[in-house]
Design a protein around this motif. Structure first.
Motif, short mmCIF file in Angstrom:
data_model
loop_
_atom_site.label_atom_id
_atom_site.label_comp_id
_atom_site.label_asym_id
_atom_site.label_seq_id
_atom_site.Cartn_x
_atom_site.Cartn_y
_atom_site.Cartn_z
N SER A 30 0.83 -1.20 0.00
CA SER A 30 0.00 0.00 0.00
C SER A 30 0.88 1.26 0.00
N ARG A 33 2.41 1.64 -3.44
CA ARG A 33 1.45 2.19 -4.39
C ARG A 33 1.30 3.68 -4.18
N ASP A 34 1.19 4.12 -2.93
CA ASP A 34 1.10 5.55 -2.64
C ASP A 34 2.32 6.29 -3.16
N ASP A 36 4.31 5.35 -5.65
CA ASP A 36 4.25 5.38 -7.12
C ASP A 36 3.21 6.38 -7.60
N LEU A 37 2.07 6.43 -6.94
CA LEU A 37 1.01 7.37 -7.31
C LEU A 37 1.46 8.81 -7.09
N TRP A 40 3.90 9.67 -9.91
CA TRP A 40 3.16 9.90 -11.14
C TRP A 40 2.45 11.26 -11.10
N LYS A 82 -0.15 5.79 -18.18
CA LYS A 82 0.42 5.37 -16.89
C LYS A 82 -0.61 5.52 -15.77
N GLY A 83 -1.42 6.56 -15.87
CA GLY A 83 -2.48 6.76 -14.88
C GLY A 83 -3.50 5.64 -14.89
N PHE A 86 -3.17 2.92 -12.36
CA PHE A 86 -3.74 3.15 -11.03
C PHE A 86 -5.26 3.21 -11.09
N PHE A 87 -5.78 3.77 -12.18
CA PHE A 87 -7.21 4.03 -12.30
C PHE A 87 -7.75 3.44 -13.60
N GLU A 149 -8.32 10.99 -4.10
CA GLU A 149 -7.96 9.59 -4.30
C GLU A 149 -7.00 9.10 -3.23
N MET A 150 -6.14 9.98 -2.74
CA MET A 150 -5.12 9.60 -1.76
C MET A 150 -5.51 9.99 -0.34
#
Length: 189
Positions: A30, A33-34, A36-37, A40, A82-83, A86-87, A149-150
């Motif tokens: 988790s 991922r945060d 990486d997000l 990005w 790339k987005g 995640f989505f 989102e975060m």
């Protein structure tokens, strides 16, 4: 004196350790991922800030590097894709069984940046205040949507930590309290 089943205790201990390991692994993925997000999102924000400047530069000397603007368009296009890592697209909006879905609104803002860069590269319309304002506004929307989102992993901020109005003219700022010494300056006596 004590009567217990050793195998049951070992099984229970293994289950507890397995659960703990699973939880720690889940938390690490988790956090990754945060991270990486966030990386990005930072790339998208950098691109939008650069694009905003190309729309209506403050310093209007020479000509705008149109190939550089076009590079922004393919970077923006790649950031849309790339987005999607995640989505993923939202499915079910259309009746066709070939429906690939629709991208989420956060990615719409990145796609807009791609379209603005393509427009600038093709038309060279670089003294466009309205376009700059649209890119500035889209960047704000993007940041707000990304923060939503975060939201779980964002740091909580209290009201008393709010900043103050910062004048856009540095000449209106208060004088510095610390003395800046650069090479060649005379030290204070």
């Amino acid at each position: 004196m004590f009567n217990y089943d050793l195998s049951a205790a070992v099984t229970l201990m293994a289950a507890l350790l397995g659960s703990l390991q699973w939880y720690l692994s889940w938390r690490a993925s988790s956090r990754e991922r945060d991270s990486d997000l966030t990386r990005w999102g930072g790339e998208v924000i950098d691109l939008m800030a650069e694009l905003e400047t190309f729309c209506d530069p403050i310093v209007k000397v020479g000509t705008v590097d149109l190939p550089a603007v076009e590079r922004l368009s393919f970077r923006a296009s790649a950031l849309v894709d790339k987005g999607r890592l995640f989505f993923p697209n939202v499915k079910g909006g259309r009746q066709s069984k070939d429906d690939e879905g629709t991208r989420i609104n956060l990615l719409d803002e990145v796609l807009r940046a791609c379209y603005v860069a393509r427009h600038l590269a093709k038309h060279g319309d670089t003294n466009n205040r309205q376009l700059r304002e649209q890119v500035w506004e889209m960047r704000g929307r993007f940041i707000g949507l990304l923060q939503k989102e975060m939201s779980i992993s964002l740091r909580k901020v209290h009201k008393d930590q709010g900043g103050q109005h910062v004048p856009t003219n540095p000449g209106q700022w208060p004088n510095p309290q610390r003395k800046l010494l650069l090479p060649g300056d005379q030290p204070p006596k």
